[in-house]
Each structure stands twice: as C-alpha cells, then as structure tokens.
Design a protein around this motif. Structure first.
Motif, mmCIF file in Angstrom:
data_model
loop_
_atom_site.group_PDB
_atom_site.id
_atom_site.type_symbol
_atom_site.label_atom_id
_atom_site.label_comp_id
_atom_site.label_asym_id
_atom_site.label_seq_id
_atom_site.Cartn_x
_atom_site.Cartn_y
_atom_site.Cartn_z
ATOM 1 N N GLU A 254 0.499 -1.450 0.131
ATOM 2 C CA GLU A 254 -0.142 -0.360 0.138
ATOM 3 C C GLU A 254 0.529 0.877 0.009
ATOM 4 O O GLU A 254 0.435 2.516 -0.971
ATOM 5 N N LEU A 255 1.977 1.396 0.190
ATOM 6 C CA LEU A 255 3.042 2.400 0.677
ATOM 7 C C LEU A 255 3.028 2.748 -0.846
ATOM 8 O O LEU A 255 3.410 3.933 -1.887
ATOM 9 N N LEU A 256 3.703 1.763 -1.621
ATOM 10 C CA LEU A 256 4.094 1.798 -2.990
ATOM 11 C C LEU A 256 2.731 2.814 -3.855
ATOM 12 O O LEU A 256 2.621 3.288 -4.755
ATOM 13 N N TYR A 257 2.068 2.818 -3.552
ATOM 14 C CA TYR A 257 0.628 2.705 -4.486
ATOM 15 C C TYR A 257 0.329 4.561 -3.460
ATOM 16 O O TYR A 257 -0.295 5.050 -4.734
ATOM 17 N N ARG A 258 0.617 3.938 -2.145
ATOM 18 C CA ARG A 258 0.556 5.597 -1.985
ATOM 19 C C ARG A 258 1.143 6.950 -2.574
ATOM 20 O O ARG A 258 0.688 7.968 -2.727
ATOM 21 N N THR A 259 2.755 6.725 -2.512
ATOM 22 C CA THR A 259 3.556 7.065 -2.638
ATOM 23 C C THR A 259 3.571 7.538 -4.291
ATOM 24 O O THR A 259 3.507 8.285 -3.931
ATOM 25 N N SER A 260 3.119 6.500 -4.589
ATOM 26 C CA SER A 260 2.894 7.324 -6.129
ATOM 27 C C SER A 260 1.429 8.066 -6.434
ATOM 28 O O SER A 260 2.033 8.965 -6.941
ATOM 29 N N LEU A 261 0.720 7.860 -6.116
ATOM 30 C CA LEU A 261 -0.682 8.625 -5.845
ATOM 31 C C LEU A 261 -0.082 10.197 -5.268
ATOM 32 O O LEU A 261 -1.168 11.143 -5.950
ATOM 33 N N GLU A 262 0.737 10.201 -4.262
ATOM 34 C CA GLU A 262 1.053 11.060 -3.497
ATOM 35 C C GLU A 262 1.662 12.051 -4.943
ATOM 36 O O GLU A 262 1.140 13.157 -5.516
ATOM 37 N N TYR A 263 2.548 12.088 -5.168
ATOM 38 C CA TYR A 263 3.505 12.836 -6.338
ATOM 39 C C TYR A 263 2.334 13.400 -7.275
ATOM 40 O O TYR A 263 2.624 14.061 -8.190
ATOM 41 N N CYS A 264 1.695 12.091 -7.864
ATOM 42 C CA CYS A 264 0.687 12.228 -8.992
ATOM 43 C C CYS A 264 0.010 13.949 -8.817
ATOM 44 O O CYS A 264 -0.324 14.629 -8.979
ATOM 45 N N PHE A 265 -0.788 13.530 -7.630
ATOM 46 C CA PHE A 265 -1.180 13.616 -6.824
ATOM 47 C C PHE A 265 -0.598 15.865 -6.836
ATOM 48 O O PHE A 265 -1.773 17.252 -7.223
ATOM 49 N N ILE A 266 0.116 16.455 -6.665
ATOM 50 C CA ILE A 266 0.851 17.404 -7.063
ATOM 51 C C ILE A 266 1.490 17.722 -8.119
ATOM 52 O O ILE A 266 1.092 18.949 -8.523
ATOM 53 N N ASN A 267 1.519 16.620 -8.978
ATOM 54 C CA ASN A 267 2.427 16.914 -10.467
ATOM 55 C C ASN A 267 1.606 16.660 -11.339
ATOM 56 O O ASN A 267 1.961 17.523 -12.638
ATOM 57 N N ASN A 268 -0.090 15.662 -11.381
ATOM 58 C CA ASN A 268 -0.016 14.863 -12.360
ATOM 59 C C ASN A 268 -1.393 14.657 -11.953
ATOM 60 O O ASN A 268 -2.244 13.912 -12.740
ATOM 61 N N TYR A 269 -2.359 16.073 -11.300
ATOM 62 C CA TYR A 269 -3.331 16.182 -10.947
ATOM 63 C C TYR A 269 -4.926 15.801 -11.976
ATOM 64 O O TYR A 269 -5.244 14.858 -11.591
ATOM 65 N N LYS A 270 -4.840 16.120 -12.817
ATOM 66 C CA LYS A 270 -5.970 16.521 -13.330
ATOM 67 C C LYS A 270 -5.990 14.823 -14.778
ATOM 68 O O LYS A 270 -7.544 14.332 -14.990
ATOM 69 N N GLU A 271 -5.111 14.909 -15.117
ATOM 70 C CA GLU A 271 -4.473 13.309 -15.879
ATOM 71 C C GLU A 271 -4.546 12.053 -15.306
ATOM 72 O O GLU A 271 -4.818 11.097 -15.700
ATOM 73 N N THR A 272 -4.333 12.428 -13.601
ATOM 74 C CA THR A 272 -4.601 11.243 -13.151
ATOM 75 C C THR A 272 -6.082 10.906 -11.797
ATOM 76 O O THR A 272 -6.790 9.954 -12.571
ATOM 77 N N LYS A 273 -6.471 11.984 -12.143
ATOM 78 C CA LYS A 273 -7.700 12.201 -12.544
ATOM 79 C C LYS A 273 -8.632 11.432 -12.999
ATOM 80 O O LYS A 273 -9.417 10.669 -12.566
ATOM 81 N N GLN A 274 -7.893 11.677 -14.180
ATOM 82 C CA GLN A 274 -9.199 11.386 -15.123
ATOM 83 C C GLN A 274 -8.553 9.499 -15.976
ATOM 84 O O GLN A 274 -10.126 9.212 -15.975
ATOM 85 N N CYS A 275 -8.088 9.525 -15.265
ATOM 86 C CA CYS A 275 -7.436 8.181 -15.454
ATOM 87 C C CYS A 275 -8.120 7.492 -15.027
ATOM 88 O O CYS A 275 -8.768 6.291 -15.214
ATOM 89 N N LEU A 276 -8.255 7.769 -13.595
ATOM 90 C CA LEU A 276 -8.865 6.926 -12.524
ATOM 91 C C LEU A 276 -10.347 6.905 -12.262
ATOM 92 O O LEU A 276 -10.772 5.883 -12.563
ATOM 93 N N TYR A 277 -10.913 7.151 -13.117
ATOM 94 C CA TYR A 277 -12.358 7.460 -13.187
ATOM 95 C C TYR A 277 -12.543 6.853 -14.548
ATOM 96 O O TYR A 277 -13.930 5.960 -14.799
#
Length: 280
Positions: A254-277
């Motif tokens: 879970e640390l691997l998943y969370r850390t990756s998403l934390e970085y995406c939240f700061i640096n690639n928010y819109k694209e990551t949000k659309q990808c998950l959606y």
C-alpha cells in the motif's frame, strides 16, 4: 523466501489503530511507518529533507543495516489461477471487518475522498500485516484453507511483490524500481490497462503471466517512489535485519500505491484523476 502468511517485520504498530495520522507531513495518510517513528526524529525529518534523508541512510549503514536493495532469490512456482480483486477484498473484510473505514486512505492517499475503490484497496491490504503476530488476512485465510483448492495459488500471489511498471506497446512490462530479475515477466502479460504505467502484482501462472491488484497510471516518478520505499525498508530493518527488499513490496505494498499517487496528486493531478475515473 519469507513465510507468506505473515510479515517478517518484527512487531510494528497496529496498522488498524494507527490510522488516521493527523500530522502536517508530506505523507499524512500514513499508518505505522509514522506512528512507530514518533520517537525517531531523524526518520521523521528524513521524509521531508533530502539532506537529512541521506544522513539517515548513512547512519543506518553505520549501524550495520543494508541501504541498497538486498534481493530474495528463492524459486518461483507457477500458480494455477489468480484470485480476483473481489475475492481478495472479501478475504480482507472477513478478517478485518473495519477495513472499509481506512483502506482507501491507506492506499489512495489524497485521491481517497474522490473515489470509492474499496474492492481494489481491500485486495491490496489483504496482503498487509493487519492482524496480531504480523499475520495478513490472506495468511489467516490460507491457514484455515490450507487443504482446499486455491490456497497454493494464493500463497504464490502473496509472495509475488507489487511493482511500479512501464507498460510497453508489445504487452510486455519494464520494472521501474529494483526487483529480483526472476520476478520480471518474460513476454506478454494478460490484464494490462491502456495506460503507460501501472502498479500491480504480476503473477506467474501455468498459462503465462497475469496481473493482480492493478492501479493504472498516466505518470510515474520512480526516483521519488524508490526513496520513500527505501526509507521504510531501512526503518523496518531496525526490527529485523534479515528482511528482503521484496518483503516491503509484498507486505507493505500500500505504501507503493499511496506514494505514487501522492506524487501524481501534486504534479499530475488532472490527468491522474481522469485516468482513474475512466478506468474504474
């Protein structure tokens, strides 16, 4: 190879009771990796400062700990079938009824309020040491079902480390973090998302390689993730010096998943949000 039914991390703080952690820190969704470190200001400061991060690693090296990945070279067996995310999530909920309260924030971090991905998060945490004596939900299930069909495959799935992967055009994968060579799939892999990156366990089956607990990503920063994972791996060596690098990817995925998403939240928010959606 580590015994798959429980983690080899000694006696960490209870992952269930240590959530949530309310601190002004870059990882406010953390559990025992922070609550267990309250007494260790060096570790705490190393999370935020690259200079103090290197100082912490240097001190660990002087203390006789490994700071470069030490790999598990055990034999890998083929499994007959891969348990689905829903099956893994059911196992986790059976043994940890309150998992729905904390699973999403433990895995998704800052994206947790926006998505209800309890099945995926429950599946990921089924391999984490949420129970007494470092047992995992999957391990407890395996102990009771050891003579029934599927337990052997579950054990192989539990032993397979989660990894940050680059998805290649030919349906093959490239590992973006250190991992023992034999865990890298050879050839095409089934169950890949239509994204350039993903986090998943890639299981070796009798019919080839297949994914499990897949989180698709449009962006990845391996160096950032590696530094965070290594810091936790080194910290856990203070409790058990004989843990493999792959153990942190198995039992604290879970640390691997969370850390990756934390970085995406700061640096690639819109694209990551659309990808998950789109994917979910």
């Amino acid at each position: 190879m580590s015994y798959w039914k429980k983690s080899p991390f000694g006696t960490p703080a209870d992952l269930r009771s240590s959530w949530p952690i309310q601190h002004n820190n870059t990882d406010p969704w953390a559990g025992d990796e922070l609550s267990g470190a309250l007494h260790n200001s060096d570790y705490w400061e190393a999370l935020d400062c690259s200079q103090k991060h290197q100082r912490y690693l240097e001190q660990a090296r002087k203390d006789g700990l490994k700071i470069q990945p030490f790999h598990d070279r055990s034999i890998i067996h083929d499994c007959e079938s891969v348990l689905s995310d829903s099956q893994l999530a059911s196992i986790a909920e059976d043994w940890v009824p309150d998992i729905g309260i904390f699973a999403e924030e433990r895995v998704l971090g800052p994206f947790a309020p926006q998505y209800k991905l309890r099945t995926l998060c429950g599946a990921i945490l089924s391999f984490s040491s949420l129970l007494e004596h470092n047992f995992t939900p999957a391990g407890q299930y395996g102990s009771l079902k050891s003579r029934k069909k599927g337990s052997h495959s579950l054990g192989i799935q539990a032993k397979t480390p989660a990894m940050l992967w680059r998805v290649n055009p030919n349906q093959s994968l490239s590992a973006l973090l250190p991992i023992e060579e034999r865990y890298k799939p050879k050839g095409a892999v089934l169950g890949l998302p239509q994204t350039p990156f993903m986090i998943a366990r890639v299981i070796k089956t009798i019919n080839g390689y297949q994914t499990s607990t897949v989180l698709p990503l449009v962006f990845a920063q391996p160096t950032y993730v590696f530094n965070r994972i290594r810091l936790e791996w080194v910290r856990l060596q203070y409790k058990n010096r004989y843990i493999y690098w792959e153990d942190i990817l198995r039992f604290r995925s879970e640390l691997l998943y969370r850390t990756s998403l934390e970085y995406c939240f700061i640096n690639n928010y819109k694209e990551t949000k659309q990808c998950l959606y789109t994917y979910f």
